[in-house]
Design an enzyme around this catalytic site. Sequence first.
Site, PDB file in Angstrom:
ATOM      1  N   LYS A  34       0.787  -1.246  -0.236  1.00 37.31           N
ATOM      2  CA  LYS A  34       0.146   0.057   0.133  1.00 37.31           C
ATOM      3  C   LYS A  34       0.909   1.307   0.053  1.00 37.31           C
ATOM      4  CE  LYS A  34      -0.277  -0.370   5.058  1.00 37.31           C
ATOM      5  NZ  LYS A  34      -1.009  -0.969   6.137  1.00 37.31           N
ATOM      6  N   TYR A 253      16.973  29.063   9.250  1.00 34.44           N
ATOM      7  CA  TYR A 253      15.837  29.737   9.612  1.00 34.44           C
ATOM      8  C   TYR A 253      15.680  29.790  11.145  1.00 34.44           C
ATOM      9  CZ  TYR A 253      13.602  29.877   5.197  1.00 34.44           C
ATOM     10  OH  TYR A 253      13.283  30.290   3.780  1.00 34.44           O
TER      11      TYR A 253
HETATM   12  C1  LIG Z   1      -0.152  -1.936   6.725  1.00 38.32           C
HETATM   13  C2  LIG Z   1      -1.086  -3.444   7.198  1.00 38.32           C
HETATM   14  C3  LIG Z   1      -0.033  -4.408   7.294  1.00 38.32           C
HETATM   15  C4  LIG Z   1       1.593  -4.404   7.173  1.00 38.32           C
HETATM   16  O1  LIG Z   1       2.072  -3.749   8.169  1.00 38.32           O
HETATM   17  P1  LIG Z   1       3.529  -3.583   8.520  1.00 38.32           P
HETATM   18  O2  LIG Z   1       3.720  -3.080   9.988  1.00 38.32           O
HETATM   19  O3  LIG Z   1       4.042  -2.390   7.845  1.00 38.32           O
HETATM   20  O4  LIG Z   1       4.125  -4.839   8.533  1.00 38.32           O
HETATM   21  C5  LIG Z   1      -0.672  -5.583   7.464  1.00 38.32           C
HETATM   22  N1  LIG Z   1      -1.967  -5.653   7.617  1.00 38.32           N
HETATM   23  C6  LIG Z   1      -2.771  -4.662   7.544  1.00 38.32           C
HETATM   24  C7  LIG Z   1      -4.167  -4.700   7.712  1.00 38.32           C
HETATM   25  C8  LIG Z   1      -2.125  -3.442   7.272  1.00 38.32           C
HETATM   26  O5  LIG Z   1      -3.055  -2.263   7.170  1.00 38.32           O
END
Ligand SMILES: *Cc1c(COP(=O)(O)O)cnc(C)c1O
Length: 359
Positions: A34, A253
């Site tokens: 994702k 800054y």
């Molecule tokens: C993002 C996500 C994962 C992966 O999580 P990590 O901590 O990056 O391994 C697994 N399951 C769900 C439902 C997620 O949203």
Amino acid sequence: MRPATAVIDPAAIRHNLSEAKRRAAGARVVAVVKANGYGHSAARLLPALRAADMLGVACIEEALALREAGAVQRILLMEGVFEPDELPVCARLGFEVAVHEPGQVRMLEQARLERPLIAWLKLDTGMNRLGFRPEAGLEAYRQLKGCPAVAEIRLMSHFASADEPEDPGTREQIRRFAATGEDLGVQRSFCNSAGLLAWPQAHAEWVRPGVMLYGISPLAGRTGPDEELRPAMTLRTGLIAVKEVRHGERVGYGGTWQATADTRIGIAAMGYGDGYPRHAPTGTPVLVNGRPAALAGRVSMDMLAIDLGSQPEAKVGDPVVLWGDGLPAETVAARAGTIAYELLCGVTGRVHVELQGVE
Ligand SMILES: *Cc1c(COP(=O)(O)O)cnc(C)c1O
């Protein structure tokens, strides 16, 4: 060309995936990609992820982009669908849907699909984010069982604190998930990366590693290399100016950094407009010519300043690494009060993406 570049190493991804498979031997793997593969250009990683049994994304937009880019695996939509007209597309393109909410059960009850779908019923075992509480989950399970649009039901749940091995909540979550899933005889998935690494008793039939595929350890106080993982992204740039600063002069800054002696400051082409965290304070480590140096003063949108006191020979054009090879993103994140996930996802479109070893 402005030198700000995220160098992505597909061989590292391949290695980390095989490490996930080795650690969760016997389980099948949903490779979580994702948010554009946590900022690593998901579509370009597909060849490196060929050994994954499935891909996991948040939503159908992400799944469509991956299918278009040539993804061959089935793809799990981990937030499920948002509208009923997504369901026929899922059926046609081999997308599987999380079902975390009664409205999604109703959409499936009303759907007329050419091919039934695999539904991943999400149980809330204690995180109190998405999913049905176990009792309500059994009711939803029976409803899905009666849906012609549903070919198979699997169970999933998500850990709240798997990254903290001492947290008693994780044991309780595992107990609730087992208690609900036991009698149903369906395939189950519980583990994100932290669960996969720290809670082998919860591996079940499917694991869902995300951040570990990119070489990051989600476990408190540890880094990818501690877990035999290889960082897949190195964020790098170059020095675009080097200047002498006299004792007492201030930099950047707000003039928050003040030279305690005559020294040299390097200006690197990297800032919060590239996704480098503005909250990274003075002293946050960077590498200049592969050697440790530190931020001096506030991060600007397009630039940041580095104290070159320890590198009198550094000059314009020299390479600067912000995180990745030789400097864990976990370390930088901790200094900036965030987590490596946010750093990786936050790299902006202005940064060039270069795949290592790929023309
Ligand atoms: C993002 C996500 C994962 C992966 O999580 P990590 O901590 O990056 O391994 C697994 N399951 C769900 C439902 C997620 O949203």
